[in-house]
Design a protein around this motif. Structure first.
Motif, PDB file in Angstrom:
ATOM      1  N   SER A 248      93.761   3.850  38.683  1.00 35.93           N
ATOM      2  CA  SER A 248      92.781   3.540  37.638  1.00 35.93           C
ATOM      3  C   SER A 248      92.935   4.572  36.539  1.00 35.93           C
ATOM      4  CB  SER A 248      91.355   3.562  38.205  1.00 35.93           C
ATOM      5  OG  SER A 248      91.037   4.841  38.731  1.00 35.93           O
ATOM      6  N   ILE A 249      92.211   4.379  35.443  1.00 35.66           N
ATOM      7  CA  ILE A 249      92.304   5.326  34.339  1.00 35.66           C
ATOM      8  C   ILE A 249      90.906   5.645  33.835  1.00 35.66           C
ATOM      9  CG2 ILE A 249      92.711   3.472  32.654  1.00 35.66           C
ATOM     10  CD1 ILE A 249      94.378   5.534  31.039  1.00 35.66           C
ATOM     11  N   MET A 250      90.660   6.892  33.605  1.00 34.81           N
ATOM     12  CA  MET A 250      89.356   7.355  33.134  1.00 34.81           C
ATOM     13  C   MET A 250      89.057   6.767  31.763  1.00 34.81           C
ATOM     14  SD  MET A 250      86.802   9.315  33.892  1.00 34.81           S
ATOM     15  CE  MET A 250      85.468  10.259  33.150  1.00 34.81           C
ATOM     16  N   GLY A 251      87.875   6.184  31.618  1.00 34.43           N
ATOM     17  CA  GLY A 251      87.422   5.697  30.317  1.00 34.43           C
ATOM     18  C   GLY A 251      87.792   4.267  29.992  1.00 34.43           C
ATOM     19  N   ARG A 252      88.539   3.585  30.872  1.00 37.77           N
ATOM     20  CA  ARG A 252      88.923   2.201  30.622  1.00 37.77           C
ATOM     21  C   ARG A 252      88.812   1.392  31.914  1.00 37.77           C
ATOM     22  NH1 ARG A 252      94.449   2.194  27.164  1.00 37.77           N
ATOM     23  NH2 ARG A 252      93.892  -0.020  26.972  1.00 37.77           N
ATOM     24  N   SER A 253      88.722   0.082  31.764  1.00 35.00           N
ATOM     25  CA  SER A 253      88.595  -0.800  32.921  1.00 35.00           C
ATOM     26  C   SER A 253      89.988  -1.153  33.445  1.00 35.00           C
ATOM     27  CB  SER A 253      87.839  -2.080  32.532  1.00 35.00           C
ATOM     28  OG  SER A 253      86.511  -1.786  32.159  1.00 35.00           O
ATOM     29  N   LEU A 254      90.350  -0.544  34.564  1.00 33.75           N
ATOM     30  CA  LEU A 254      91.656  -0.827  35.150  1.00 33.75           C
ATOM     31  C   LEU A 254      91.662  -0.453  36.624  1.00 33.75           C
ATOM     32  CD1 LEU A 254      94.661  -1.675  34.846  1.00 33.75           C
ATOM     33  CD2 LEU A 254      95.167   0.749  34.460  1.00 33.75           C
ATOM     34  N   SER A 255      92.152  -1.360  37.436  1.00 35.02           N
ATOM     35  CA  SER A 255      92.531  -1.085  38.816  1.00 35.02           C
ATOM     36  C   SER A 255      93.890  -1.748  39.000  1.00 35.02           C
ATOM     37  CB  SER A 255      91.512  -1.666  39.798  1.00 35.02           C
ATOM     38  OG  SER A 255      91.989  -1.557  41.127  1.00 35.02           O
ATOM     39  N   PHE A 256      94.892  -0.961  39.347  1.00 39.81           N
ATOM     40  CA  PHE A 256      96.280  -1.417  39.336  1.00 39.81           C
ATOM     41  C   PHE A 256      96.906  -1.092  40.685  1.00 39.81           C
ATOM     42  CE2 PHE A 256     100.787  -1.111  38.544  1.00 39.81           C
ATOM     43  CZ  PHE A 256     101.070  -1.941  37.460  1.00 39.81           C
ATOM     44  N   THR A 263     103.701  -8.462  44.296  1.00 41.10           N
ATOM     45  CA  THR A 263     102.911  -8.821  43.115  1.00 41.10           C
ATOM     46  C   THR A 263     102.030  -7.658  42.693  1.00 41.10           C
ATOM     47  OG1 THR A 263     101.172  -9.736  44.524  1.00 41.10           O
ATOM     48  CG2 THR A 263     102.867 -11.258  43.744  1.00 41.10           C
ATOM     49  N   LEU A 264     101.760  -7.581  41.400  1.00 38.53           N
ATOM     50  CA  LEU A 264     100.790  -6.623  40.897  1.00 38.53           C
ATOM     51  C   LEU A 264      99.419  -7.290  40.894  1.00 38.53           C
ATOM     52  CD1 LEU A 264     102.730  -5.177  37.818  1.00 38.53           C
ATOM     53  CD2 LEU A 264     102.646  -4.282  40.169  1.00 38.53           C
ATOM     54  N   VAL A 265      98.420  -6.570  41.361  1.00 37.98           N
ATOM     55  CA  VAL A 265      97.040  -7.052  41.366  1.00 37.98           C
ATOM     56  C   VAL A 265      96.263  -6.152  40.420  1.00 37.98           C
ATOM     57  CG1 VAL A 265      95.020  -7.583  42.765  1.00 37.98           C
ATOM     58  CG2 VAL A 265      97.306  -7.810  43.751  1.00 37.98           C
ATOM     59  N   ILE A 266      95.807  -6.735  39.313  1.00 36.30           N
ATOM     60  CA  ILE A 266      95.220  -5.956  38.223  1.00 36.30           C
ATOM     61  C   ILE A 266      93.774  -6.387  38.007  1.00 36.30           C
ATOM     62  CG2 ILE A 266      95.405  -5.340  35.782  1.00 36.30           C
ATOM     63  CD1 ILE A 266      98.424  -6.115  36.035  1.00 36.30           C
ATOM     64  N   GLY A 267      92.873  -5.444  38.119  1.00 36.35           N
ATOM     65  CA  GLY A 267      91.452  -5.700  37.878  1.00 36.35           C
ATOM     66  C   GLY A 267      90.830  -4.481  37.230  1.00 36.35           C
ATOM     67  N   GLY A 268      89.605  -4.196  37.645  1.00 40.57           N
ATOM     68  CA  GLY A 268      88.938  -3.028  37.092  1.00 40.57           C
ATOM     69  C   GLY A 268      87.528  -3.299  36.624  1.00 40.57           C
ATOM     70  N   GLY A 269      87.021  -4.480  36.900  1.00 42.39           N
ATOM     71  CA  GLY A 269      85.621  -4.742  36.581  1.00 42.39           C
ATOM     72  C   GLY A 269      85.363  -5.497  35.305  1.00 42.39           C
ATOM     73  N   LEU A 270      86.393  -5.980  34.624  1.00 41.29           N
ATOM     74  CA  LEU A 270      86.162  -6.808  33.443  1.00 41.29           C
ATOM     75  C   LEU A 270      85.483  -8.109  33.866  1.00 41.29           C
ATOM     76  CD1 LEU A 270      89.531  -6.215  31.610  1.00 41.29           C
ATOM     77  CD2 LEU A 270      87.283  -5.373  30.908  1.00 41.29           C
ATOM     78  N   GLN A 271      84.515  -8.555  33.050  1.00 34.30           N
ATOM     79  CA  GLN A 271      83.609  -9.605  33.489  1.00 34.30           C
ATOM     80  C   GLN A 271      83.865 -10.963  32.842  1.00 34.30           C
ATOM     81  OE1 GLN A 271      81.137  -9.056  36.042  1.00 34.30           O
ATOM     82  NE2 GLN A 271      82.707  -7.449  36.148  1.00 34.30           N
ATOM     83  N   VAL A 287      88.692 -11.345  27.134  1.00 28.66           N
ATOM     84  CA  VAL A 287      88.234 -10.105  27.770  1.00 28.66           C
ATOM     85  C   VAL A 287      89.265  -9.610  28.769  1.00 28.66           C
ATOM     86  CG1 VAL A 287      86.445  -9.090  29.230  1.00 28.66           C
ATOM     87  CG2 VAL A 287      85.807 -10.694  27.416  1.00 28.66           C
ATOM     88  N   LEU A 288      89.835 -10.531  29.524  1.00 29.22           N
ATOM     89  CA  LEU A 288      90.817 -10.151  30.537  1.00 29.22           C
ATOM     90  C   LEU A 288      92.047  -9.487  29.909  1.00 29.22           C
ATOM     91  CD1 LEU A 288      91.173 -10.304  33.597  1.00 29.22           C
ATOM     92  CD2 LEU A 288      92.362 -12.477  33.279  1.00 29.22           C
ATOM     93  N   SER A 289      92.336  -9.847  28.667  1.00 29.07           N
ATOM     94  CA  SER A 289      93.490  -9.247  27.992  1.00 29.07           C
ATOM     95  C   SER A 289      93.346  -7.729  27.848  1.00 29.07           C
ATOM     96  CB  SER A 289      93.687  -9.888  26.618  1.00 29.07           C
ATOM     97  OG  SER A 289      92.618  -9.557  25.739  1.00 29.07           O
ATOM     98  N   LYS A 290      92.091  -7.244  27.860  1.00 30.42           N
ATOM     99  CA  LYS A 290      91.884  -5.789  27.795  1.00 30.42           C
ATOM    100  C   LYS A 290      92.437  -5.113  29.043  1.00 30.42           C
ATOM    101  CE  LYS A 290      87.635  -6.224  25.036  1.00 30.42           C
ATOM    102  NZ  LYS A 290      86.172  -5.939  25.014  1.00 30.42           N
ATOM    103  N   GLY A 291      92.284  -5.787  30.186  1.00 28.64           N
ATOM    104  CA  GLY A 291      92.850  -5.242  31.406  1.00 28.64           C
ATOM    105  C   GLY A 291      94.363  -5.232  31.371  1.00 28.64           C
ATOM    106  N   ALA A 292      94.945  -6.308  30.823  1.00 28.89           N
ATOM    107  CA  ALA A 292      96.400  -6.357  30.684  1.00 28.89           C
ATOM    108  C   ALA A 292      96.897  -5.256  29.759  1.00 28.89           C
ATOM    109  CB  ALA A 292      96.820  -7.728  30.160  1.00 28.89           C
ATOM    110  N   ARG A 293      96.145  -5.021  28.678  1.00 25.36           N
ATOM    111  CA  ARG A 293      96.545  -3.960  27.742  1.00 25.36           C
ATOM    112  C   ARG A 293      96.454  -2.586  28.407  1.00 25.36           C
ATOM    113  NH1 ARG A 293      96.729  -3.212  22.268  1.00 25.36           N
ATOM    114  NH2 ARG A 293      97.688  -5.265  22.335  1.00 25.36           N
ATOM    115  N   ALA A 294      95.388  -2.347  29.161  1.00 31.54           N
ATOM    116  CA  ALA A 294      95.261  -1.070  29.860  1.00 31.54           C
ATOM    117  C   ALA A 294      96.404  -0.881  30.847  1.00 31.54           C
ATOM    118  CB  ALA A 294      93.916  -0.996  30.575  1.00 31.54           C
ATOM    119  N   ALA A 295      96.769  -1.958  31.546  1.00 25.00           N
ATOM    120  CA  ALA A 295      97.857  -1.872  32.515  1.00 25.00           C
ATOM    121  C   ALA A 295      99.175  -1.512  31.848  1.00 25.00           C
ATOM    122  CB  ALA A 295      97.985  -3.202  33.264  1.00 25.00           C
ATOM    123  N   THR A 296      99.460  -2.127  30.715  1.00 24.55           N
ATOM    124  CA  THR A 296     100.739  -1.839  30.043  1.00 24.55           C
ATOM    125  C   THR A 296     100.719  -0.483  29.360  1.00 24.55           C
ATOM    126  OG1 THR A 296     100.006  -3.058  28.071  1.00 24.55           O
ATOM    127  CG2 THR A 296     101.277  -4.269  29.714  1.00 24.55           C
TER     128      THR A 296
END
Length: 380
Positions: A248-256, A263-271, A287-296
């Motif tokens: 995960s990353i501090m300050g952003r929604s990400l669980s990687f 497979t990569l499983v990407i979450g982090g609490g985006l609603q 909204v989910l695209s924010k998680g994709a951006r955090a992951a990349t």
């Protein structure tokens, strides 16, 4: 159905309901699990299955640490390792102020006697996760943490509960609860109910109804404010091994994380969008695209990886994001276990044991004072 066939009715066939049923049956109780849809239909079937003590609120930390010990021997509880891999969980920082917050937390925990979290520098971070963005400055880490396979976990807990004697009734919703002497009468409705209004009478009830638990609580006189989450997830195509810990990353929604299948499983609490009445949720791709951006941003090498599917799942959320695990306030013999707010998977083994303590002994040694429903009821 005649009275006292069962000692306990567990409302909700998710993982926490199954865990309660398993522990109670092994303690000698006759248990029926009442599930309106099917086992694992909502939060338990949509979880990313993180097994985490990292960054836990101190109000549930001791419970989480005991549960982690249970996860490290989970096969002795349910006869399967549930795909649990203790490869650690890491929270990275890419800004000095974020790293300072992580350092402050770890120091505070150490001063209170907790040693499960530690700080690693950028060099150690890149050794553990070579694919990480080199701009990351460091991280906090819990080496005892990890992740499991949610579907194997569901199957293992269900199988173990049934082998222990639990009866699981799917398609069987609870529409009303009323006091009947020293017992509780539950009115049932659903496709698996022979006749609407059929009832079951038991001395004990476990309310593990997830996003609908507030409605069940109200049936016994406990008005507990409860919100709803529709956490979203991304699964990608299969890749060569990239990362072992959950990141995960501090300050952003990400669980990687990366599954056993690659497979990569990407979450982090985006609603997404939750609809309790329709018993459904939907994904918000913007909204989910924010998680994709955090992951990349954290893993630049996955920028061109293809997404295979996305989903969301309904779950309950409390105002302080701590769960409710306690006896009912206004209903003797009723016990609540809900409101995990997106981080209940790790607590599954210990909450079932805690509820069994409360029902069979009338008390528990486990630290659940911070999880009492009164805190939410008083605030309301």
């Amino acid at each position: 159905m005649s009275a006292r066939v069962f000692d306990v009715a567990v409302i909700g066939g998710g993982l926490h309901g199954l865990s309660a049923a398993l522990h109670l049956c092994r303690a000698g109780k006759r248990v029926v699990v009442l599930e309106k849809s099917w086992v694992g239909r909502h939060a338990s079937g949509a979880t990313a299955a993180g097994v985490r003590t990292l960054n836990r609120d101190v109000g549930e930390l001791d419970l989480a640490l005991e549960s982690m010990e249970m996860w490290h021997r989970i096969s002795t509880l349910v006869g399967d390792d549930c795909g649990f891999h203790p490869n650690g969980q890491i929270c990275v920082a890419d800004r000095p102020e974020h790293l300072a917050k992580l350092e402050q937390r770890v120091a505070s925990l150490a001063a209170a006697g907790y040693q499960h979290e530690e700080i690693i520098d950028a060099q150690e971070l890149r050794r553990l996760v070579p694919a990480i963005n080199p701009q990351c400055l460091g991280a906090s880490i819990s080496l005892i943490d990890g992740a499991a396979d949610p579907h194997r976990t569901l199957a293992a807990f269900r199988r173990s509960a049934e082998l222990a004697g639990a009866v699981i009734r799917q398609g069987c919703g609870v529409t009303g609860i009323e006091r009947r002497g020293q017992d509780w009468a539950l009115s049932l409705q659903g496709p698996a109910v022979e006749m609407d209004g059929e009832s079951i009478v038991v001395p004990f009830i476990v309310n593990a109804a997830g996003a609908w638990a507030g409605r069940i609580a109200a049936m016994v006189g406990d008005e507990i404010p409860l919100g709803t989450k529709a956490s979203m997830m991304i699964v990608t195509e299969r890749l060569a091994p990239l990362v072992k810990p959950v990141v995960s990353i501090m300050g952003r929604s990400l669980s990687f994380k990366q599954s056993d299948q690659g497979t990569l499983v990407i979450g982090g609490g985006l609603q997404g969008i939750a609809d309790l009445d329709a018993e459904s949720s939907s994904v918000r791709m913007g909204v989910l695209s924010k998680g994709a951006r955090a992951a990349t941003d954290v893993f630049p090498s996955v920028r061109d990886v293809r997404m295979v599917r996305v989903w969301s799942g309904l779950e309950a959320k409390t105002a302080d994001l701590l769960p409710v695990v306690c006896p009912a306030v206004n209903a003797p013999g009723v016990f609540h276990a809900f409101g995990y707010s997106g981080h209940g998977f790790e607590l599954v083994p210990v909450v079932g044991a805690t509820l069994t303590d409360l029902i069979t002994q009338g008390r528990t040694r486990r630290p659940i004072a911070a999880l009492d429903a009164r805190r939410l009821m008083a605030a309301a």
